[in-house]
Design a protein around this motif. Structure first.
Motif, PDB file in Angstrom:
ATOM      1  N   VAL A 118      -9.388   4.811   3.254  1.00 48.29           N
ATOM      2  CA  VAL A 118     -10.060   4.041   2.198  1.00 48.29           C
ATOM      3  C   VAL A 118     -11.753   4.447   2.228  1.00 48.29           C
ATOM      4  CG1 VAL A 118     -10.847   1.577   1.738  1.00 48.29           C
ATOM      5  CG2 VAL A 118      -8.526   2.078   2.613  1.00 48.29           C
ATOM      6  N   ARG A 119     -12.218   4.587   3.630  1.00 45.77           N
ATOM      7  CA  ARG A 119     -13.670   5.064   3.551  1.00 45.77           C
ATOM      8  C   ARG A 119     -13.850   6.318   2.786  1.00 45.77           C
ATOM      9  NH1 ARG A 119     -12.753   2.935   8.964  1.00 45.77           N
ATOM     10  NH2 ARG A 119     -13.034   5.009   9.640  1.00 45.77           N
ATOM     11  N   TYR A 120     -12.809   7.258   3.001  1.00 46.84           N
ATOM     12  CA  TYR A 120     -12.905   8.429   2.293  1.00 46.84           C
ATOM     13  C   TYR A 120     -12.689   8.161   0.570  1.00 46.84           C
ATOM     14  CZ  TYR A 120     -12.851  11.109   6.649  1.00 46.84           C
ATOM     15  OH  TYR A 120     -12.946  11.745   7.758  1.00 46.84           O
ATOM     16  N   LEU A 121     -11.748   7.339   0.435  1.00 45.31           N
ATOM     17  CA  LEU A 121     -11.604   7.059  -1.126  1.00 45.31           C
ATOM     18  C   LEU A 121     -12.786   6.528  -1.603  1.00 45.31           C
ATOM     19  CD1 LEU A 121      -9.546   7.108  -3.701  1.00 45.31           C
ATOM     20  CD2 LEU A 121      -8.995   4.689  -2.899  1.00 45.31           C
ATOM     21  N   TYR A 142       5.653   7.131   0.740  1.00 46.90           N
ATOM     22  CA  TYR A 142       6.073   5.909  -0.043  1.00 46.90           C
ATOM     23  C   TYR A 142       5.171   4.957   0.036  1.00 46.90           C
ATOM     24  CZ  TYR A 142       8.481   1.496  -0.689  1.00 46.90           C
ATOM     25  OH  TYR A 142       8.843   0.335  -1.020  1.00 46.90           O
ATOM     26  N   GLN A 143       4.826   4.122  -1.306  1.00 44.20           N
ATOM     27  CA  GLN A 143       3.751   3.063  -1.404  1.00 44.20           C
ATOM     28  C   GLN A 143       4.404   1.757  -1.545  1.00 44.20           C
ATOM     29  OE1 GLN A 143       0.405   3.884  -1.206  1.00 44.20           O
ATOM     30  NE2 GLN A 143       1.323   6.139  -0.754  1.00 44.20           N
ATOM     31  N   ALA A 144       4.547   0.904  -0.488  1.00 43.90           N
ATOM     32  CA  ALA A 144       4.898  -0.265  -0.471  1.00 43.90           C
ATOM     33  C   ALA A 144       4.569  -1.478  -1.666  1.00 43.90           C
ATOM     34  CB  ALA A 144       4.955  -0.951   0.904  1.00 43.90           C
ATOM     35  N   PRO A 145       5.340  -2.030  -2.225  1.00 42.22           N
ATOM     36  CA  PRO A 145       4.792  -3.007  -3.270  1.00 42.22           C
ATOM     37  C   PRO A 145       3.794  -4.025  -2.677  1.00 42.22           C
ATOM     38  CG  PRO A 145       7.263  -3.196  -3.132  1.00 42.22           C
ATOM     39  CD  PRO A 145       6.725  -2.410  -1.934  1.00 42.22           C
ATOM     40  N   GLU A 146       2.558  -4.334  -3.383  1.00 44.35           N
ATOM     41  CA  GLU A 146       1.680  -5.209  -3.027  1.00 44.35           C
ATOM     42  C   GLU A 146       0.727  -4.326  -2.161  1.00 44.35           C
ATOM     43  OE1 GLU A 146       1.562  -8.315  -4.320  1.00 44.35           O
ATOM     44  OE2 GLU A 146       3.668  -7.796  -5.161  1.00 44.35           O
ATOM     45  N   THR A 147       0.736  -2.949  -2.150  1.00 41.48           N
ATOM     46  CA  THR A 147      -0.743  -2.322  -1.331  1.00 41.48           C
ATOM     47  C   THR A 147      -1.243  -1.661  -2.574  1.00 41.48           C
ATOM     48  OG1 THR A 147       1.033  -0.465  -1.289  1.00 41.48           O
ATOM     49  CG2 THR A 147       1.194  -2.057   0.598  1.00 41.48           C
ATOM     50  N   PRO A 148      -2.414  -1.617  -1.990  1.00 43.15           N
ATOM     51  CA  PRO A 148      -3.348  -0.536  -2.979  1.00 43.15           C
ATOM     52  C   PRO A 148      -2.745   0.815  -3.460  1.00 43.15           C
ATOM     53  CG  PRO A 148      -4.657  -1.570  -1.175  1.00 43.15           C
ATOM     54  CD  PRO A 148      -3.278  -1.871  -0.894  1.00 43.15           C
ATOM     55  N   GLY A 149      -2.074   1.415  -2.544  1.00 43.70           N
ATOM     56  CA  GLY A 149      -1.607   2.548  -3.026  1.00 43.70           C
ATOM     57  C   GLY A 149      -0.406   2.492  -4.130  1.00 43.70           C
ATOM     58  N   VAL A 153      -9.798  -3.412  -1.642  1.00 46.42           N
ATOM     59  CA  VAL A 153      -9.630  -3.440  -0.388  1.00 46.42           C
ATOM     60  C   VAL A 153     -10.731  -4.116   0.624  1.00 46.42           C
ATOM     61  CG1 VAL A 153      -8.889  -1.644   1.337  1.00 46.42           C
ATOM     62  CG2 VAL A 153      -8.471  -1.065  -1.056  1.00 46.42           C
ATOM     63  N   ASN A 154     -10.113  -4.666   1.543  1.00 55.03           N
ATOM     64  CA  ASN A 154     -10.814  -5.567   2.337  1.00 55.03           C
ATOM     65  C   ASN A 154     -12.156  -6.110   1.665  1.00 55.03           C
ATOM     66  OD1 ASN A 154      -9.486  -4.709   4.559  1.00 55.03           O
ATOM     67  ND2 ASN A 154     -10.709  -2.680   4.598  1.00 55.03           N
ATOM     68  N   GLY A 155     -11.850  -6.793   0.409  1.00 46.31           N
ATOM     69  CA  GLY A 155     -12.866  -7.468  -0.296  1.00 46.31           C
ATOM     70  C   GLY A 155     -13.751  -6.496  -1.128  1.00 46.31           C
ATOM     71  N   ARG A 156     -13.634  -5.413  -1.120  1.00 45.97           N
ATOM     72  CA  ARG A 156     -14.522  -4.359  -1.705  1.00 45.97           C
ATOM     73  C   ARG A 156     -13.596  -3.579  -2.934  1.00 45.97           C
ATOM     74  NH1 ARG A 156     -16.567  -2.134   3.555  1.00 45.97           N
ATOM     75  NH2 ARG A 156     -15.330  -0.200   2.919  1.00 45.97           N
ATOM     76  N   GLU A 157     -14.293  -3.532  -4.072  1.00 45.63           N
ATOM     77  CA  GLU A 157     -13.600  -3.212  -5.259  1.00 45.63           C
ATOM     78  C   GLU A 157     -13.892  -1.662  -5.356  1.00 45.63           C
ATOM     79  OE1 GLU A 157     -14.395  -4.024  -9.747  1.00 45.63           O
ATOM     80  OE2 GLU A 157     -13.317  -5.636  -8.880  1.00 45.63           O
ATOM     81  N   ILE A 158     -12.934  -0.727  -5.487  1.00 46.05           N
ATOM     82  CA  ILE A 158     -13.146   0.758  -5.767  1.00 46.05           C
ATOM     83  C   ILE A 158     -12.623   0.870  -7.190  1.00 46.05           C
ATOM     84  CG2 ILE A 158     -12.518   2.670  -4.841  1.00 46.05           C
ATOM     85  CD1 ILE A 158     -11.896   1.366  -2.101  1.00 46.05           C
ATOM     86  N   GLU A 159     -13.582   1.420  -8.134  1.00 40.67           N
ATOM     87  CA  GLU A 159     -12.959   2.137  -9.422  1.00 40.67           C
ATOM     88  C   GLU A 159     -12.847   3.599  -9.110  1.00 40.67           C
ATOM     89  OE1 GLU A 159     -14.563   2.296 -13.790  1.00 40.67           O
ATOM     90  OE2 GLU A 159     -15.463   0.968 -12.542  1.00 40.67           O
TER      91      GLU A 159
END
Length: 184
Positions: A123-126, A142-149, A161-167
């Motif tokens: 996430v920090r790299y993203l 595999y990207q499980a349901p309800e995950t950011p992936g 993710v963790n309260g921070r929005e990533i566009e």
């Protein structure tokens, strides 16, 4: 696997040639070590440009378990480890063990957990690559349901993710063929 590897080589080559970074969010064990071997082969065979491969420290540490138990690996890997030819897991000078520090301007390939982007180094790299269309996120597991992936896989260009929005302005791809799970 051959088709997945060819597709990955193409994605990496086009991104690195454009001066971008490629983020491969991976689980700590299994897929990570397989990818290290594949990337090492790509570099050796000239299938991708000579970019730095940044391997998150925890992935490198997990690789040492494979080296400690070579009897459970394929014959070729086992012989390479036992003959003291060096580690097959990132022995090239192109591989660097890192800890989610700021990326430089030099194009790179990044292997970092967590594979579903629920937290951790990936996430920090993203956050660092998301705002540049020359960069690329490649989902390999595999990207499980309800995950950011999964949200990204399903087309979302904005995640929290963790309260921070990533566009996401970067390119996003999903490749099948690297997962270690069967279909049953």
């Amino acid at each position: 696997p051959e088709e997945a590897e060819a597709a990955l080589a193409h994605l990496i080559s086009s991104t690195v040639s454009a001066g971008g970074h490629v983020l491969l969010p991976v689980p700590t064990g299994g897929i990570s070590q397989g990818l290290i071997l594949v990337l090492g082969r790509f570099l050796k065979e000239g299938k991708i440009p000579p970019a730095k491969v940044l391997v998150e420290k925890i992935v490198s540490e997990a690789s040492s378990v494979y080296e400690a138990y070579p009897e459970f690996l394929s014959r070729g890997l086992r012989e390479q480890i036992l003959s003291s030819e060096g580690t097959p897991f990132g022995s090239s000078d192109r591989f660097m063990t890192v800890t989610a520090d700021a990326l430089g301007s030099e194009p790179s390939i990044i292997l970092a957990p967590s594979s579903m982007l629920i937290g951790g180094p990936s996430v920090r790299y993203l956050e660092q690559i998301a705002g540049n269309q020359n960069n690329r996120l490649v989902l390999l597991s595999y990207q499980a349901p309800e995950t950011p992936g999964r949200a990204i896989q399903d087309g979302s260009r904005r995640i929290t993710v963790n309260g921070r929005e990533i566009e996401l302005v970067c390119r996003v791809d999903k490749l099948d063929g690297f997962a270690s799970h069967s279909n049953y």
